[in-house]
Write an enzyme that holds these catalytic residues in place. Structure first.
Site, PDB file in Angstrom:
ATOM      1  CE  LYS A 161      -3.895  -0.328   2.572  1.00 28.92           C
ATOM      2  NZ  LYS A 161      -4.771  -0.655   3.755  1.00 28.92           N
TER       3      LYS A 161
ATOM      4  N   GLY B 153      -8.034   4.251  -3.560  1.00 29.67           N
ATOM      5  CA  GLY B 153      -7.739   2.902  -4.043  1.00 29.67           C
ATOM      6  C   GLY B 153      -6.502   2.789  -4.922  1.00 29.67           C
TER       7      GLY B 153
ATOM      8  CE  LYS C 172      -2.055 -13.217   6.510  1.00 31.07           C
ATOM      9  NZ  LYS C 172      -1.160 -14.066   5.709  1.00 31.07           N
TER      10      LYS C 172
ATOM     11  CD  GLU D  30     -11.975   3.992   4.714  1.00 35.54           C
ATOM     12  OE1 GLU D  30     -12.770   4.566   3.953  1.00 35.54           O
ATOM     13  OE2 GLU D  30     -10.888   3.509   4.309  1.00 35.54           O
TER      14      GLU D  30
ATOM     15  NE  ARG E  10     -11.762  12.017   2.025  1.00 38.18           N
ATOM     16  CZ  ARG E  10     -12.397  10.920   1.677  1.00 38.18           C
ATOM     17  NH1 ARG E  10     -13.708  10.902   1.651  1.00 38.18           N
ATOM     18  NH2 ARG E  10     -11.752   9.820   1.366  1.00 38.18           N
TER      19      ARG E  10
HETATM   20  P1  ADP Z   1     -15.199   7.898   0.390  1.00 40.38           P
HETATM   21  O1  ADP Z   1     -14.528   7.000   1.361  1.00 40.38           O
HETATM   22  O2  ADP Z   1     -15.631   9.213   0.889  1.00 40.38           O
HETATM   23  O3  ADP Z   1     -16.210   7.195  -0.399  1.00 40.38           O
HETATM   24  P2  ADP Z   1     -13.586   7.915  -1.946  1.00 40.38           P
HETATM   25  O4  ADP Z   1     -12.416   7.004  -1.883  1.00 40.38           O
HETATM   26  O5  ADP Z   1     -14.709   7.572  -2.816  1.00 40.38           O
HETATM   27  O6  ADP Z   1     -14.015   8.246  -0.479  1.00 40.38           O
HETATM   28  O7  ADP Z   1     -13.039   9.352  -2.304  1.00 40.38           O
HETATM   29  C1  ADP Z   1     -13.854  10.488  -2.258  1.00 40.38           C
HETATM   30  C2  ADP Z   1     -13.347  11.463  -3.249  1.00 40.38           C
HETATM   31  O8  ADP Z   1     -12.057  11.874  -2.881  1.00 40.38           O
HETATM   32  C3  ADP Z   1     -13.254  10.909  -4.637  1.00 40.38           C
HETATM   33  O9  ADP Z   1     -13.578  11.936  -5.527  1.00 40.38           O
HETATM   34  C4  ADP Z   1     -11.795  10.487  -4.742  1.00 40.38           C
HETATM   35  O10 ADP Z   1     -11.376  10.519  -6.068  1.00 40.38           O
HETATM   36  C5  ADP Z   1     -11.132  11.548  -3.899  1.00 40.38           C
HETATM   37  N1  ADP Z   1      -9.906  11.120  -3.214  1.00 40.38           N
HETATM   38  C6  ADP Z   1      -9.793  10.251  -2.195  1.00 40.38           C
HETATM   39  N2  ADP Z   1      -8.537  10.175  -1.768  1.00 40.38           N
HETATM   40  C7  ADP Z   1      -7.805  11.014  -2.532  1.00 40.38           C
HETATM   41  C8  ADP Z   1      -6.434  11.401  -2.578  1.00 40.38           C
HETATM   42  N3  ADP Z   1      -5.541  10.943  -1.734  1.00 40.38           N
HETATM   43  N4  ADP Z   1      -6.055  12.298  -3.506  1.00 40.38           N
HETATM   44  C9  ADP Z   1      -6.949  12.800  -4.356  1.00 40.38           C
HETATM   45  N5  ADP Z   1      -8.239  12.496  -4.348  1.00 40.38           N
HETATM   46  C10 ADP Z   1      -8.677  11.621  -3.457  1.00 40.38           C
HETATM   47  P1  ADP Z   2      -7.714   4.137   0.345  1.00 41.96           P
HETATM   48  O1  ADP Z   2      -7.006   5.180   1.112  1.00 41.96           O
HETATM   49  O2  ADP Z   2      -7.291   4.063  -1.067  1.00 41.96           O
HETATM   50  O3  ADP Z   2      -9.202   4.196   0.555  1.00 41.96           O
HETATM   51  P2  ADP Z   2      -7.704   1.850   2.147  1.00 41.96           P
HETATM   52  O4  ADP Z   2      -6.587   1.552   3.062  1.00 41.96           O
HETATM   53  O5  ADP Z   2      -8.924   2.438   2.756  1.00 41.96           O
HETATM   54  O6  ADP Z   2      -7.193   2.753   0.972  1.00 41.96           O
HETATM   55  O7  ADP Z   2      -8.112   0.524   1.374  1.00 41.96           O
HETATM   56  C1  ADP Z   2      -9.035   0.525   0.304  1.00 41.96           C
HETATM   57  C2  ADP Z   2      -9.683  -0.849   0.172  1.00 41.96           C
HETATM   58  O8  ADP Z   2      -8.698  -1.876  -0.026  1.00 41.96           O
HETATM   59  C3  ADP Z   2     -10.432  -1.298   1.412  1.00 41.96           C
HETATM   60  O9  ADP Z   2     -11.737  -0.796   1.427  1.00 41.96           O
HETATM   61  C4  ADP Z   2     -10.387  -2.803   1.287  1.00 41.96           C
HETATM   62  O10 ADP Z   2     -11.354  -3.286   0.401  1.00 41.96           O
HETATM   63  C5  ADP Z   2      -9.040  -3.048   0.681  1.00 41.96           C
HETATM   64  N1  ADP Z   2      -8.017  -3.324   1.713  1.00 41.96           N
HETATM   65  C6  ADP Z   2      -7.211  -2.422   2.305  1.00 41.96           C
HETATM   66  N2  ADP Z   2      -6.389  -3.009   3.189  1.00 41.96           N
HETATM   67  C7  ADP Z   2      -6.688  -4.323   3.168  1.00 41.96           C
HETATM   68  C8  ADP Z   2      -6.167  -5.486   3.833  1.00 41.96           C
HETATM   69  N3  ADP Z   2      -5.146  -5.394   4.698  1.00 41.96           N
HETATM   70  N4  ADP Z   2      -6.718  -6.691   3.544  1.00 41.96           N
HETATM   71  C9  ADP Z   2      -7.715  -6.797   2.649  1.00 41.96           C
HETATM   72  N5  ADP Z   2      -8.228  -5.760   1.971  1.00 41.96           N
HETATM   73  C10 ADP Z   2      -7.727  -4.534   2.212  1.00 41.96           C
HETATM   74 MG    MG Z   3     -10.142   4.048   2.381  1.00 42.56          MG
END
Ligand code: ADP
Ligand code: ADP
Ligand code: MG
Length: 459
Positions: free
Chosen positions: A158, A165, A201, A275, A293
């Site tokens: 990550k 994502g 993990k 989360e 946020r």
């Molecule tokens: P939520 O958990 O609120 O559903 P999302 O992952 O869908 O969050 O992200 C919400 C919005 O913020 C989306 O428009 C996504 O593209 C944007 N976003 C999330 N993380 C970042 C980041 N690190 N940099 C830029 N845009 C981000």
């Molecule tokens: P982002 O900042 O892009 O939202 P997250 O850490 O919230 O990243 O992870 C995004 C998604 O990836 C989670 O909602 C989950 O589905 C998957 N994920 C993240 N970490 C794990 C993990 N350790 N094991 C399994 N799935 C994971």
């Molecule tokens: Mg997330």
């Protein structure tokens, strides 16, 4: 007291904030890029200023210009919405330095939570369970191999500064480890300007369950229960619900307490989301990250608690005390949200911008549509492809699914492809009906879902 707010965003969330302000008798200032001049947020705000051209870094991400407008319009506060500058340390700091209230946590809290390693460290010190892994940046192949030797495959690579994502890779075999690190690292550099990665993990059969928290400036913190966002594609949420069909009252209390602990550990003020990844086998839960946020899916929590999260964000920013303690928060009924995007699921969910020739949202008891669209409006290629969030509330989960199906069938969007048929196929699937969705479900069943979807269309 906050009397005037600038909204540093566009689309449905800008409207959502303008409406909350209007109900609180707070004047609003919109900012917009030249392609957004006919947008609803521009029309509905009390004042509006063009801040540049379509590219986000020439407008919605331009901190200097936004602060200049805020000063010119003499606002008391800025609401950043989600995306764009919502989690920018620099922006929160610029507000602080200009004496403008940033409606969100302090720049220090954003910094702490924006770095996922520091966030994990803070949480494990506070006694919040975190996903097993090495809580440091992986800086060499040896370090990577050593970490994996300890936690075992599968692992997830990550991005330390990740979000949306991006910059993630699952690794199942030793032979793929180094290549996947390079890929994740490159993607992270491209997306976040920071190549650093870490390893944890991978929990294969898991649910994404997050807890909404609210903290005031006086040390009070409550949680508003959980949202289940396990229906994902490419780590991005497709539909969400509150409460989670997986969470028992006991688990709700445990996760809620962990989330409140997480907020306290970072001296958090404002609304935020903690989360967790939750093992589907034994319900063990681990902190993944905290989003500092308002979230896209906040409405489902509003529907089951009766609490307006955006209004409370503003109240907290002006120093009000939380009006409730934890015992006053009750979860009632069931709420679902479908993210309706201008995307073609048949073509890898490619965004399909264009003009909406006809837009007729559904309405009725228990139906809420958060959107900035109307007939003739454009989905711009410059911004995200969300058309609307369709939200329903009903006394039970079954009734909520039925209501959502009826509302989806009533939603008329002509001119561009949308994800409505996909949602219809999803909600008809027994796994969804039974509340058995894990984070892998959508991707594993996508082909079958797309088949049922086209059958439905051809009927
Ligand atoms: P939520 O958990 O609120 O559903 P999302 O992952 O869908 O969050 O992200 C919400 C919005 O913020 C989306 O428009 C996504 O593209 C944007 N976003 C999330 N993380 C970042 C980041 N690190 N940099 C830029 N845009 C981000
Ligand atoms: P982002 O900042 O892009 O939202 P997250 O850490 O919230 O990243 O992870 C995004 C998604 O990836 C989670 O909602 C989950 O589905 C998957 N994920 C993240 N970490 C794990 C993990 N350790 N094991 C399994 N799935 C994971
Ligand atoms: Mg997330």
């Amino acid at each position: 007291m906050i009397k005037k707010v600038l909204i540093a965003n566009r689309g449905e969330i800008a409207l959502r904030i303008i409406r909350a302000c209007a109900e609180m008798n707070i004047a609003t200032v919109a900012v917009y890029s030249n392609v957004d001049r006919d947008s609803l947020h521009v029309k509905l705000a009390n004042e509006a200023y063009c801040i540049g051209t379509a590219q986000a870094n020439q407008s919605y991400l331009d901190i200097k210009r936004i602060i200049a407008v805020a000063e010119y319009a003499q606002v008391d506060a800025i609401h950043p919405g989600y995306g764009f500058l919502a989690e920018s340390i620099e922006f929160a700091r610029a507000c602080e330095n200009s004496g403008i209230t940033f409606i969100g946590p302090s720049s220090d809290a954003i910094q702490k939570m924006g770095n996922k390693i520091i966030a994990k460290e803070t949480m494990s010190e506070a006694g919040v369970p975190v996903v097993p892994g090495y809580e440091g940046v992986i800086s060499s192949a040896e370090e990577a191999h050593a970490t994996v030797a300890e936690i075992g495959y599968p692992v997830l690579i990550k991005a330390v500064s990740g979000g949306g994502g991006k910059g993630m890779r699952i690794v199942h075999h030793e032979r793929d480890l180094e290549k996947s690190i390079r890929q994740a690292s490159n993607e992270a550099l491209q997306s976040f300007g920071d190549a650093s990665i870490y390893i944890e993990k991978y929990i294969p059969t898991a649910r994404h369950i997050e807890v909404q928290i609210i903290a005031d400036k006086h040390g009070n913190v409550v949680h508003l229960g959980e949202r289940d966002c396990s229906a994902q594609r490419r780590y991005q949420k497709v539909f969400e619900e509150a409460p989670s069909p997986f969470v028992t009252p006991k688990l709700r209390q445990e996760m809620g307490e962990a989330a409140v602990k997480a907020a306290r550990a970072s001296d958090y003020v404002g609304v935020g989301t903690v989360e967790f990844i939750v093992s589907d086998d034994d319900a063990s839960f681990y902190f993944m990250e905290m989003n500092t946020r308002i979230q896209v899916e906040h409405p489902v929590s509003e529907m089951v608690t009766g609490i307006d999260i955006v209004k409370n964000q503003i109240k907290i920013a002006q120093g009000d005390y939380l009006p409730w303690s934890q015992n006053d928060i009750h979860i009632e009924g069931w709420s679902l949200e479908c993210r309706i995007n201008a995307e073609d699921p048949e073509r890898e969910f490619m965004p399909v911008p264009g003009q909406i020739r006809r837009y007729k949202p559904p309405f009725g008891e228990g139906i809420r549509v958060d959107s900035a669209m109307s007939t003739g409006a454009e989905i711009s290629p410059f911004y995200d492809s969300m058309i609307a969030k369709l939200i329903v509330w009903a006394p039970t989960r079954e009734a909520a699914i039925d209501k959502m199906q009826a509302a989806l069938a009533d939603f008329e969007i002509v001119g561009i492809p949308t994800t409505i048929p996909l949602h219809q196929a999803l909600l008809a699937h027994p796994t969804v009906r039974e509340g058995e969705v894990t984070t892998k479900f959508l991707e594993e069943n996508l082909d079958a879902l797309l088949d049922t979807q086209s059958e439905a269309v051809n009927e």
